[in-house]
Enzyme design. Sequence first.
Site, PDB file in Angstrom:
ATOM      1  N   GLU A   1     -11.749  -4.779  21.356  1.00  0.00           N
ATOM      2  CA  GLU A   1     -11.826  -3.299  21.378  1.00  0.00           C
ATOM      3  C   GLU A   1     -10.666  -2.686  20.587  1.00  0.00           C
ATOM      4  OE1 GLU A   1     -14.292  -1.666  21.957  1.00  0.00           O
ATOM      5  OE2 GLU A   1     -15.461  -3.017  23.208  1.00  0.00           O
TER       6      GLU A   1
HETATM    7  C1  LIG Z   1     -14.366 -12.788  22.259  1.00  0.00           C
HETATM    8  C2  LIG Z   1     -14.565 -11.590  21.365  1.00  0.00           C
HETATM    9  C3  LIG Z   1     -15.558 -10.678  21.663  1.00  0.00           C
HETATM   10  C4  LIG Z   1     -15.770  -9.573  20.824  1.00  0.00           C
HETATM   11  N1  LIG Z   1     -16.803  -8.710  21.095  1.00  0.00           N
HETATM   12  C5  LIG Z   1     -17.104  -7.737  20.184  1.00  0.00           C
HETATM   13  C6  LIG Z   1     -18.285  -6.939  20.325  1.00  0.00           C
HETATM   14  O1  LIG Z   1     -19.041  -7.083  21.285  1.00  0.00           O
HETATM   15  N2  LIG Z   1     -18.543  -5.999  19.384  1.00  0.00           N
HETATM   16  C7  LIG Z   1     -17.742  -5.819  18.313  1.00  0.00           C
HETATM   17  O2  LIG Z   1     -18.035  -4.966  17.480  1.00  0.00           O
HETATM   18  N3  LIG Z   1     -16.624  -6.556  18.147  1.00  0.00           N
HETATM   19  C8  LIG Z   1     -16.294  -7.518  19.046  1.00  0.00           C
HETATM   20  N4  LIG Z   1     -15.171  -8.300  18.851  1.00  0.00           N
HETATM   21  C9  LIG Z   1     -14.345  -8.049  17.684  1.00  0.00           C
HETATM   22  C10 LIG Z   1     -12.964  -7.522  18.039  1.00  0.00           C
HETATM   23  O3  LIG Z   1     -13.031  -6.171  18.462  1.00  0.00           O
HETATM   24  C11 LIG Z   1     -12.043  -7.723  16.829  1.00  0.00           C
HETATM   25  O4  LIG Z   1     -11.894  -9.103  16.616  1.00  0.00           O
HETATM   26  C12 LIG Z   1     -10.691  -7.070  17.044  1.00  0.00           C
HETATM   27  O5  LIG Z   1     -10.821  -5.673  17.134  1.00  0.00           O
HETATM   28  C13 LIG Z   1      -9.723  -7.417  15.927  1.00  0.00           C
HETATM   29  O6  LIG Z   1     -10.296  -7.236  14.675  1.00  0.00           O
HETATM   30  P1  LIG Z   1     -10.212  -8.415  13.619  1.00  0.00           P
HETATM   31  O7  LIG Z   1     -10.655  -9.673  14.281  1.00  0.00           O
HETATM   32  O8  LIG Z   1     -10.950  -7.975  12.404  1.00  0.00           O
HETATM   33  O9  LIG Z   1      -8.684  -8.564  13.319  1.00  0.00           O
HETATM   34  P2  LIG Z   1      -7.884  -8.025  12.056  1.00  0.00           P
HETATM   35  O10 LIG Z   1      -8.241  -6.587  11.805  1.00  0.00           O
HETATM   36  O11 LIG Z   1      -8.036  -8.981  10.924  1.00  0.00           O
HETATM   37  O12 LIG Z   1      -6.401  -8.081  12.587  1.00  0.00           O
HETATM   38  C14 LIG Z   1      -5.534  -9.207  12.455  1.00  0.00           C
HETATM   39  C15 LIG Z   1      -4.124  -8.780  12.857  1.00  0.00           C
HETATM   40  O13 LIG Z   1      -3.668  -7.763  11.960  1.00  0.00           O
HETATM   41  C16 LIG Z   1      -3.334  -6.593  12.670  1.00  0.00           C
HETATM   42  N5  LIG Z   1      -3.743  -5.430  11.857  1.00  0.00           N
HETATM   43  C17 LIG Z   1      -4.926  -5.270  11.189  1.00  0.00           C
HETATM   44  N6  LIG Z   1      -4.943  -4.076  10.574  1.00  0.00           N
HETATM   45  C18 LIG Z   1      -3.777  -3.466  10.855  1.00  0.00           C
HETATM   46  C19 LIG Z   1      -3.204  -2.208  10.498  1.00  0.00           C
HETATM   47  N7  LIG Z   1      -3.850  -1.329   9.743  1.00  0.00           N
HETATM   48  N8  LIG Z   1      -1.988  -1.894  10.984  1.00  0.00           N
HETATM   49  C20 LIG Z   1      -1.313  -2.777  11.760  1.00  0.00           C
HETATM   50  N9  LIG Z   1      -1.784  -3.980  12.121  1.00  0.00           N
HETATM   51  C21 LIG Z   1      -3.014  -4.320  11.678  1.00  0.00           C
HETATM   52  C22 LIG Z   1      -4.064  -6.668  13.999  1.00  0.00           C
HETATM   53  O14 LIG Z   1      -3.416  -5.937  15.016  1.00  0.00           O
HETATM   54  C23 LIG Z   1      -4.051  -8.178  14.260  1.00  0.00           C
HETATM   55  O15 LIG Z   1      -2.852  -8.547  14.881  1.00  0.00           O
HETATM   56  C24 LIG Z   1     -14.950  -9.398  19.679  1.00  0.00           C
HETATM   57  C25 LIG Z   1     -13.939 -10.330  19.401  1.00  0.00           C
HETATM   58  C26 LIG Z   1     -13.757 -11.415  20.205  1.00  0.00           C
HETATM   59  C27 LIG Z   1     -12.680 -12.426  19.844  1.00  0.00           C
END
Ligand SMILES: Cc1cc2nc3c(=O)[nH]c(=O)nc-3n(C[C@H](O)[C@H](O)[C@H](O)COP(=O)(O)OP(=O)(O)OC[C@H]3O[C@@H](n4cnc5c(N)ncnc54)[C@H](O)[C@@H]3O)c2cc1C
Length: 407
Positions: free
Chosen positions: A251
């Site tokens: 989230e």
């Molecule tokens: C078990 C699980 C269930 C999930 N369920 C759902 C679901 O039902 N529906 C759905 O839509 N999604 C779902 N997700 C997705 C989840 O919401 C995302 O994985 C999460 O929000 C992080 O996004 P990302 O993986 O793209 O990480 P990234 O955006 O690649 O982030 C990687 C790191 O970089 C940091 N970062 C990235 N951008 C910035 C910025 N601009 N400023 C500062 N720091 C930054 C982040 O904080 C993090 O530490 C799920 C994920 C998991 C693992």
Amino acid sequence: MSGTKIFISAGEHDLSDNIIHLVLAKTTGAPDNVKGISLFIVPKFLINADGSLGARNAVKCGSIEHKMGIHANATCVMNYDGATGYMLGEENKGLRAMFIMMNAARLGVGVQGLAQGEVAYQNAVTYARDRIQGRALTGPANPEAKADPIIVHADVRRMLMDGRAFNEGARALILWGALQVDLSHKAATPEERQLADDLISLLTPVIKGYCTDKGYDVATASQQVYGGHGYIREWGMEQFVRDARIAQIYEGTNGIQAMDLVGRKLAMNGGRGLRAYLALVGEALADAAPDTRLAPMASALQRGFADLQAATMWLMQNAMAKPDNAGAGATAYMHLMGIVALGHMWLLMAKAAQDALDGGAADTEFYTAKLVTARYFAERFMPDTASLRARLEAGSEALMALPAEAF
Ligand SMILES: Cc1cc2nc3c(=O)[nH]c(=O)nc-3n(C[C@H](O)[C@H](O)[C@H](O)COP(=O)(O)OP(=O)(O)OC[C@H]3O[C@@H](n4cnc5c(N)ncnc54)[C@H](O)[C@@H]3O)c2cc1C
């Protein structure tokens, strides 16, 4: 609609007759940026005119992720292969519509942080009463037995009191937040509805980010109470730790919550929500001031409140011209506000407990324990606001100085 979505919680299962996916997608020719995103309803089974389930839609689970925890929830890769979707709201305004759900979900994930902290704490209390090891520093508490239960040890108490002080404070904050959600819909006047909406908008990233970071800390501290058994699967504590971890990530990661707070929520509507929130904490301090028995809680909150105001001022003066200062201090600021928010709740609870005792309430044990825990929070959590403020005010220079290759 065609494409793939990863990480979809409960994307496929047979616990219900149908699954309704909310999907963000772009219509043909839409702008190639966030302004071109629309929101769609995509059901697993299409619905016939009479409301009965119809043909299977072209949305399928391609695979299930192997995860660290939350194994009862299937995290799916979903493939959309010419699936039928129904646009929800206006074209290209999907992101805004999605945030209605996301904000509710973020509050729900905050509850998840608290819930993991609470269940881990309850188990740790039971274990600490049962496990016999060592003697109390003040002499045997249980002379008939070979050793005392570990709950006599101050360091074990520290872990339990940390859990208790966070859990009860966070529970109050989350219920207060839920009240604001209700008031934002149902309060008598538009002004009251607006105020409640401003307050919950400001505090949503704090409830999500702070409560899940601390919920995880409480889960690991409670695991620690078990010593070696905490690491052994059959005791169940390692599962709480694994399950609690996701709440900090999904989230929107807690880093993103912190950026939302600092980059968007503080300045929203000219800082209206922030001003209303600071006024609320100020009111609680003024209400508690006449009762000197509340002074330990009130003076600790007063100091934390001053740190929050100073940190906010520092951000206003230093983050506009240098945005990295906002990014570098965002998590510290979110935690600072989280501690003040719980401190505010603890002061209200302490006042209610003191009033109840003064009024001759029967449940004296309950109210006395509230007052003790309020004092513990004031002594052991509130001082962190000073170091969080110092971290924020250190700015971004050293943090950003090294080139990427130096890591
Ligand atoms: C078990 C699980 C269930 C999930 N369920 C759902 C679901 O039902 N529906 C759905 O839509 N999604 C779902 N997700 C997705 C989840 O919401 C995302 O994985 C999460 O929000 C992080 O996004 P990302 O993986 O793209 O990480 P990234 O955006 O690649 O982030 C990687 C790191 O970089 C940091 N970062 C990235 N951008 C910035 C910025 N601009 N400023 C500062 N720091 C930054 C982040 O904080 C993090 O530490 C799920 C994920 C998991 C693992």
